[in-house]
Write an enzyme that holds these catalytic residues in place. Structure first.
Site, PDB file in Angstrom:
ATOM      1  N   ARG A 178       2.923 -11.704   2.256  1.00  0.00           N
ATOM      2  CA  ARG A 178       4.316 -11.980   1.874  1.00  0.00           C
ATOM      3  C   ARG A 178       5.305 -11.857   3.019  1.00  0.00           C
ATOM      4  NH1 ARG A 178       5.765  -8.887  -3.618  1.00  0.00           N
ATOM      5  NH2 ARG A 178       7.699 -10.018  -3.222  1.00  0.00           N
TER       6      ARG A 178
ATOM      7  N   PRO B  59       0.806  -1.224   0.000  1.00  0.00           N
ATOM      8  CA  PRO B  59       0.000   0.000   0.000  1.00  0.00           C
ATOM      9  C   PRO B  59       0.843   1.281   0.000  1.00  0.00           C
ATOM     10  CG  PRO B  59      -0.615  -1.501   1.792  1.00  0.00           C
ATOM     11  CD  PRO B  59       0.702  -1.945   1.269  1.00  0.00           C
ATOM     12  N   GLU B  60       0.263   2.333  -0.586  1.00  0.00           N
ATOM     13  CA  GLU B  60       0.893   3.649  -0.585  1.00  0.00           C
ATOM     14  C   GLU B  60       0.064   4.586   0.291  1.00  0.00           C
ATOM     15  OE1 GLU B  60       1.854   4.951  -4.576  1.00  0.00           O
ATOM     16  OE2 GLU B  60       2.188   2.899  -5.240  1.00  0.00           O
TER      17      GLU B  60
END
Length: 290
Positions: A118, A2-3
């Site tokens: 991840r 996410p940004e």
């Protein structure tokens, strides 16, 4: 990913935990790659138990949980991390479970979860005297929602780097990542390959204005959930800004602005960049966003 827009959406979704007390911190069983802890989880657990959450903040791409003893839980989702109040996408990738007692024992979230497919995310617990060294101006630039053209030019205007690569530098502007850098430069009409030290004042003004417009619009739509479906907000719902992308992940498609050129994909600093060769030129010509 996410940004900034996704992390700000997470922050807003977590606001109901303000005032709650952390009853327990649990490390769910996970046979996959472990996330990074600082300090160790055992020390983290000891120090957060019984502490009240007094504020939920954000610094760049990090979610901040301010505790009543002035310590700070810093959660950096990185590529696939989610901070949730609802059931996670699956139990297998659950990395942290904070059990909460709502303020006054009333209604409110009973758990805060960190899920990371991840395992690239990080969780830090910072004492008050450590915060500046980790999150201060020497490590992170001004928030991208607050930065203006003069600040951008001061921080990047002397660089020989391509503007797309430079915008990813968190020491220059905190929060911009690969997806939104491409969208910002398209909206500004600036070629992503243009060198920072060759941009004009007008181009810096357009980049700053586009930064605010794109990020705020993405927050309004609760971020972008891409084709892998990983990103979700705090209630495990997808964002919708992916439906408004102008260039990102649209290589080979007709530009929606000029309707003449085809979106191209190139690689810069090992990251994919998407742009319209008709709308984004190195010579500084600009076509207004419709």
């Amino acid at each position: 990913m996410p940004e900034l827009p996704e992390v700000e959406t997470m922050r807003r979704g977590l606001l109901p935990v303000v005032g709650a007390t952390i009853e327990e911190a649990a490390l769910p069983p996970c046979r996959l790659r472990p996330i990074s802890w600082r300090p160790t989880f055992a020390e983290f657990r000891r120090r957060v138990r019984g502490r009240r959450i007094v504020e939920v903040g954000r610094r760049g791409k990090r979610v901040l949980l301010q505790l009543c003893d002035d310590s700070l839980i810093v959660i950096e989702p990185r590529m696939t991390g989610l901070v949730l109040l609802a059931d996670p996408p699956g139990e297998e990738h659950l990395r942290l479970r904070l059990r909460l007692i709502p303020e006054g024992g009333g209604e409110g979230p009973r758990e805060l979860l960190f899920w990371d497919r991840r395992g690239l995310g990080t969780i830090r617990l910072l004492a008050a005297e450590e915060i500046e060294g980790v999150l201060g101006s020497a490590r992170l630039g001004p928030d991208a929602l607050a930065i203006d053209a003069a600040m951008l030019r001061e921080r990047l205007g002397g660089s020989r780097r391509a503007i797309k690569v430079a915008l990813l530098d968190q020491r220059a502007a905190a929060g911009i990542g690969n997806l939104y850098a491409a969208e910002i430069l398209f909206t500004a009409g600036v070629d992503p390959r243009a060198r920072c030290d060759r941009l004009t004042g007008a181009q810096w003004e357009r980049i700053a204005a586009a930064t605010h417009a794109i990020l705020n619009d993405a927050i309004l739509h609760e971020g972008s959930t891409l084709s892998d479906g990983t990103y979700r907000n705090a209630l495990n719902d997808p964002g919708s800004y992916q439906n408004h992308h102008r260039v990102y992940d649209r290589a080979g498609e007709r530009c929606r602005r000029c309707e003449a050129a085809t979106i191209e994909r190139i690689v810069q600093a090992q990251r994919a960049t998407f742009f319209c060769p008709g709308c984004q030129t190195r010579r500084g010509r600009h076509r207004s966003v419709p």
